[in-house]
Design a protein around this motif. Structure first.
Motif, PDB file in Angstrom:
ATOM      1  N   SER A 105      -9.266  -2.394   1.505  1.00  0.00           N
ATOM      2  CA  SER A 105      -8.737  -2.152   0.446  1.00  0.00           C
ATOM      3  C   SER A 105      -8.634  -3.269  -0.461  1.00  0.00           C
ATOM      4  N   ARG A 117      -3.572  -7.578  -1.514  1.00  0.00           N
ATOM      5  CA  ARG A 117      -4.030  -6.885  -0.336  1.00  0.00           C
ATOM      6  C   ARG A 117      -4.617  -8.024   0.915  1.00  0.00           C
ATOM      7  N   SER A 172      -9.373   6.768  -3.820  1.00  0.00           N
ATOM      8  CA  SER A 172      -9.471   5.354  -3.520  1.00  0.00           C
ATOM      9  C   SER A 172     -10.970   4.734  -3.365  1.00  0.00           C
ATOM     10  N   THR A 197       0.675  -1.337  -0.029  1.00  0.00           N
ATOM     11  CA  THR A 197      -0.155   0.008   0.099  1.00  0.00           C
ATOM     12  C   THR A 197       0.879   1.149  -0.058  1.00  0.00           C
ATOM     13  N   ASP A 217     -10.508  -1.518  -3.332  1.00  0.00           N
ATOM     14  CA  ASP A 217      -9.711  -1.130  -4.552  1.00  0.00           C
ATOM     15  C   ASP A 217      -9.372  -2.113  -5.355  1.00  0.00           C
TER      16      ASP A 217
END
Length: 653
Positions: free
Chosen positions: A321, A299, A456, A248, A325
């Motif tokens: 995330s 992730r 994001s 990240t 994402d």
């Protein structure tokens, strides 16, 4: 003069929403009595600079050594002043040992190891809350460096600027490779933000945060050559495993070259850090050839790893995330091909986050992660089928626009129909300005998301959640008010006598805000979905779906306006009040669900159906929020009915 009821209801709803939002923010914020950021910064300085003060048990730089003693003593005092935490006693023991090692002129490697270990422990126990909002752009910081830093640190970062001769200690040479290997972008950011007491390094807290982060990455990259950066780019793009070491943007800000060299060859660690410091946005880009769910897998694996190490908070952040994402941008395409599989993935990932929140055994977390990866395998197999790309792209584009646009359409057309019924066409420009402004803001969002910043998943969900709750609060108030008026008699007298007072400029501005928020939240999500699914091969099908969806929305709007004209005004208000209340229930469910996905609201899953178009999600929090709004609407309608019966037949109030 009493405030007209619609304004009073809307203002009270907004006030309640703001109060609730403030409570939510205060619940999430921790306001420590002392600042752990400065403590962490001093430890970082000790770890890097102690070797310049002591060598082989001898003081080689008295001034530097005195500073190390001062910093070690200050670290001990500040740790004692920080809020009590379970690990604080252990931190104080380490701080005492650090003070003793510095006093005994211990070996630099031993002091550095202890200082870094203590700094990491502080980060684990006390959130210092410093993460870039979006990937910094170091290339744009060159001019800022020349203006603010070159006078001391030199045009190329050698520490030889024209003002350097008069400074004691001298400015840092950013081109010092050994020193650069020991520093992190976070440490550089803290120095830029807070300065260094007792030196010529002043605080640049007055600069925007984005500029300070860009400067931190820029000066952190000056020790690396262009060729080294190019080598690092090649390594980063072909080495999938190394992405797990720096998963990240937050991890990148806290990664030293020396840390990476512990698990990689030194030359590779040197090159990769050189590349990422010059292009930090690379950590958010998918790995070429690693599959559509590569980022999500990465992730998820990092989340599982840090959970096993005992850091549940970071595990939750990484799990969020992984979904926001890594999965959500692929949702439109996968939903068009296999919606049931998409729901399985969403449910499994929500269950994974719930298990982390419940502090489940590491073995259970690993088993859930294995199940999710198996679902990713199935999804990638579905997405690899290219035979239906054109149809899938068309259906995905069409479905997104109709699904996201219908809610906004209901609100805006409802306001337009209401104002026409009320014979207040003079207020219509406010509503039109609201939805038109939202479309323009959507275009600006598209430009920003495409060319300027990386929005994001968490920021996207927070935006959608807050706007949905705002719209729900206003709609609930308006729905109850419209129901009240649908029960009153002598409608024409009421409208001509009171509506001119009710729809003042202030309430017209409220209508503008409601139209803007209702449309922008849908445009915002739609724009980001289209960016995620766009490809040159499917561009024609995507545009065709966009046009077809727009035609459907126009037809629905035309039909709604025609129907509203035919209804008697009392019946119009009665039907509209019910529809608006239902829409408020839907929006509050979606708002809570979005904030759950962003990690702002806890999520307790239950065995319940998931009906997205109704805002129904299988969690206690979202369902209870919807029940609360539904009960509030029912009570409001009941009170209206009883009050209407008590009024005299000719009383229109």
């Amino acid at each position: 003069m009493p405030m007209p009821l619609p304004i009073a209801l809307i203002r009270s709803s907004l006030f309640a929403l703001l109060i609730g939002w403030a409570v939510l923010l205060s619940a999430r914020a921790e306001l420590p009595a002392a600042n752990p950021r400065q403590t962490w910064q001093m430890l970082d300085y000790i770890a890097v600079d102690y070797a310049g003060a002591v060598q082989d048990g001898r003081i080689v730089a008295p001034g530097e050594y005195a500073e190390m003693q001062e910093f070690a003593d200050t670290v001990r005092r500040q740790l004692a002043a920080l809020p009590a935490k379970p690990k604080q006693p252990a931190l104080l023991i380490q701080a005492d040992r650090l003070v003793a090692l510095v006093a005994a002129k211990a070996e630099p490697t031993e002091v550095a190891a202890l200082a870094r270990g203590l700094a990491d422990a502080i980060l684990a126990s006390y959130s210092i809350g410093v993460v870039p909002g979006s990937p910094p752009e170091p290339a744009k910081a060159a001019a800022l460096y020349a203006q603010q830093c070159a006078a001391c640190h030199g045009p190329a970062g050698h520490g030889d600027g024209p003002a350097a001769a008069g400074l004691d200690p001298p400015p840092i040479a950013f081109t010092d490779a050994d020193r650069a290997a020991q520093r992190t972008p976070l440490a550089l950011y803290e120095v830029i933000s807070q300065g260094v007491p007792g030196t010529g390094m002043a605080s640049f807290a007055g600069l925007p945060e984005a500029d300070r982060w860009a400067l931190a990455f820029y000066v952190g990259s000056l020790a690396y050559s262009p060729q080294t950066r190019a080598d690092g780019e090649a390594l980063w793009r072909k080495n999938v495993e190394v992405h797990g070491r720096i998963p990240t943007l937050e991890a990148l800000t806290r990664t030293r070259e020396a840390d990476l060299a512990a698990t990689l060859p030194t030359t590779q660690a040197h090159a990769i850090v050189a590349y990422l410091r010059s292009r930090p946005q690379a950590v958010n880009e998918p790995v070429a050839g690693a599959g559509r769910f590569a980022l999500a897998r990465q992730r998820l694996a990092d989340s599982e790893r840090v959970y096993a190490a005992g850091d549940a908070a970071q595990a939750t952040t990484l799990a969020l995330s992984a979904y926001l994402d890594g999965v959500e941008p692929i949702e439109p395409t996968l939903a068009a091909r296999n919606a049931a599989l998409l729901r399985e993935i969403e449910t499994a990932m929500a269950g994974y986050r719930t298990q982390i929140g419940r502090r489940a055994a590491a073995a259970d977390i690993a088993a859930q992660a294995t199940q999710i990866n198996a679902l990713f395998d199935r999804a990638e197999a579905v997405l690899q089928d290219t035979h239906t790309d054109t149809t899938t792209a068309f259906l995905g584009s069409f479905t997104i626009l109709v699904r996201e646009g219908l809610e906004a359409l209901l609100i805006v057309i409802g306001m337009i129909a209401f104002l026409r019924k009320a014979e207040r066409r003079d207020v219509l420009p406010y509503v039109h300005a609201g939805w038109a402004g939202a479309l323009l803001a959507g275009a600006a969002t598209w430009a920003a998301a495409t060319y300027l910043v990386d929005i994001s998943g968490a920021n996207r969900e927070v935006t959608e959640g807050v706007s949905a709750l705002f719209a729900a609060a206003v709609l609930l108030s308006v729905g109850i008010w419209m129901h009240q008026k649908s029960l009153a008699g002598r409608w024409q007298q009421y409208l001509h006598a009171k509506l001119s007072a009710a729809l003042t400029r202030r309430s017209a501005i409220f209508l503008f805000v409601l139209a803007f928020v209702a449309v922008y939240r849908e445009v915002f999500e739609t724009i980001l979905f289209y960016i995620a699914m766009w490809s040159e091969q499917s561009s024609g099908a995507i545009l065709a779906g966009l046009i077809a969806g727009s035609m459907v929305l126009v037809a629905v709007a035309y039909w709604m306006l025609r129907m509203s004209k035919r209804l008697p005004i009392g019946q119009f208000f009665s039907i509209s009040s019910v529809l608006i209340a239902v829409l408020a229930v839907v929006l509050v469910g979606k708002g809570v669900a979005a904030l759950q996905e962003a990690g702002w609201v806890p999520q307790a899953l239950i065995a319940a159906p998931r009906i997205e178009w109704l805002g129904v999600y299988p969690s206690w929090q979202s369902l209870l929020a919807q029940l609360t709004v539904a009960v509030a609407a029912a009570i409001g309608f009941l009170v209206n009915t009883r009050t209407s019966r008590a009024l005299a037949p000719g009383d229109p109030s």
